[in-house]
Enzyme design. Sequence first.
Site, PDB file in Angstrom:
ATOM      1  CG  HIS A   1       2.620   0.208   4.306  1.00 48.44           C
ATOM      2  ND1 HIS A   1       2.378  -0.653   5.363  1.00 48.44           N
ATOM      3  CD2 HIS A   1       1.460   0.879   4.093  1.00 48.44           C
ATOM      4  CE1 HIS A   1       1.128  -0.488   5.777  1.00 48.44           C
ATOM      5  NE2 HIS A   1       0.548   0.438   5.023  1.00 48.44           N
TER       6      HIS A   1
ATOM      7  CG  ASP B   1      -1.998  -0.969   1.223  1.00 46.23           C
ATOM      8  OD1 ASP B   1      -2.018  -1.798   0.299  1.00 46.23           O
ATOM      9  OD2 ASP B   1      -2.857  -0.922   2.125  1.00 46.23           O
ATOM     10  CG  ASP B   2       0.302   3.830   2.347  1.00 44.39           C
ATOM     11  OD1 ASP B   2      -0.872   3.569   2.008  1.00 44.39           O
ATOM     12  OD2 ASP B   2       0.659   3.993   3.519  1.00 44.39           O
TER      13      ASP B   2
ATOM     14  CG  HIS C   1      -4.192   2.616  -0.613  1.00 44.02           C
ATOM     15  ND1 HIS C   1      -5.022   1.875   0.193  1.00 44.02           N
ATOM     16  CD2 HIS C   1      -3.271   3.163   0.221  1.00 44.02           C
ATOM     17  CE1 HIS C   1      -4.619   1.976   1.460  1.00 44.02           C
ATOM     18  NE2 HIS C   1      -3.556   2.762   1.506  1.00 44.02           N
TER      19      HIS C   1
ATOM     20  CG  HIS D   1      -3.512   7.238   2.724  1.00 42.98           C
ATOM     21  ND1 HIS D   1      -3.660   7.122   4.083  1.00 42.98           N
ATOM     22  CD2 HIS D   1      -3.162   6.005   2.282  1.00 42.98           C
ATOM     23  CE1 HIS D   1      -3.396   5.869   4.441  1.00 42.98           C
ATOM     24  NE2 HIS D   1      -3.095   5.176   3.359  1.00 42.98           N
TER      25      HIS D   1
HETATM   26 ZN    ZN Z   1      -2.489   3.224   3.258  1.00 45.07          ZN
END
Ligand code: ZN
Length: 392
Positions: free
Chosen positions: A349, A208-209, A258, A262
């Site tokens: 991540h 993620d991210d 995603h 955020h």
């Molecule tokens: Zn995230």
Amino acid sequence: MKKLIFFIIISLFITGCQKKMSIETIIYDDSNHLTTITYPITNIKKLDKVINDYIDENKKDIEKVDELNIDYTFDIISNRYINISLESFKRLNDKNSFDIKTYIFDLKKNKFLTIDNLVSKNSIDTIDKIINKKTKLKTNYDNVTFDEDNLYFYFNGIDGIKTVSVPTSDTEFLIDLNFQKEIQHEYNTNQKKQIIDPSKPVVALTFDDGPSKYTDDILDILKENYINATFFVIGNKVKYYSNTLNKSIANGNEIGNHTYNHKSLSNLKLDDILSQINKTQDIIYEISGYTPLYLRPSYGNTSHLLKEKTPLEIVLWTVDPEDWKYKNSKMIAKKVLDKTKDGSIILLHDTKKRTRDALKIIIPQLKSKGYQFVTISELKEVQEIRRRTGID
Ligand code: ZN
């Protein structure tokens, strides 16, 4: 009856729409009947329908013959025309029979083509003459395919399938072979070829991210290990990492959404939720031509409204090693290895150096335990096959 099922997933880009094709192989084996069926799932509705019809029709003979074998060939010409041939072989008491059925599908027009779409009426006589010179079998225009140079006609013979080629230059050929110049994204075979055995454990790594400055390293580690993962990217970061995004896709990884920046979607109004999702879809598509199928909401926060209105399927995780909290790659690896089981979705991540380093421990360890690394789409396919076949 003992029934073994294997399937192979091949991702390939069909024109620019990034449709994923998978190949399913079914093997039935008991002491009296041996059946091997291999066929593609193209994710093109009309095509899958005729393929399934052919398989179902032939499957009726499984218990009537000693051996049944169904196989296929698949080609894309000029990024636009799919040639598929389905062949069956049956053996009963040492007597063999062969059958072939072919289709040409026009991806641009979303329809099947027949001989009348391939050559002008005037050419039919010419084709007849050429075929008659090469075989005594009656000309059959139902089974035809083509490539850049030839038309191919297929005949069911007693000792096998006979193919006769007719040069397209001898006919008034109606097909536009220059179509590929019009489309932006190149069709690319051999992106990935991975055999997944649904009876063995699978695990999905997810990141993620990102993208971030560590993503490229992570892509390299995955590639060195011949595995793929799923990257849930943040929309407003993607434009700074367009090469990374394209590399990730070209390597066969899956991309998920995603959100755009955020934000937690659980307390947003519908317009804002959809904007977070759609802006991210749009920028990914603009850069790569890729359309994500899955959403991982930031922080895993969902709401009734989100679940009801999201155009994407929500995917959370089952193993969280808290790589944002633990500062040490060994600790992160230990958390993953302690908690991973068959079917786990691991939350990582790709924004952290320690996560990158942890992969160098995690991947070989899980491999040595027999885990197969799958993307989210592949995980869902495995689960579907297990559900259908009662594995587990
Ligand atoms: Zn995230």
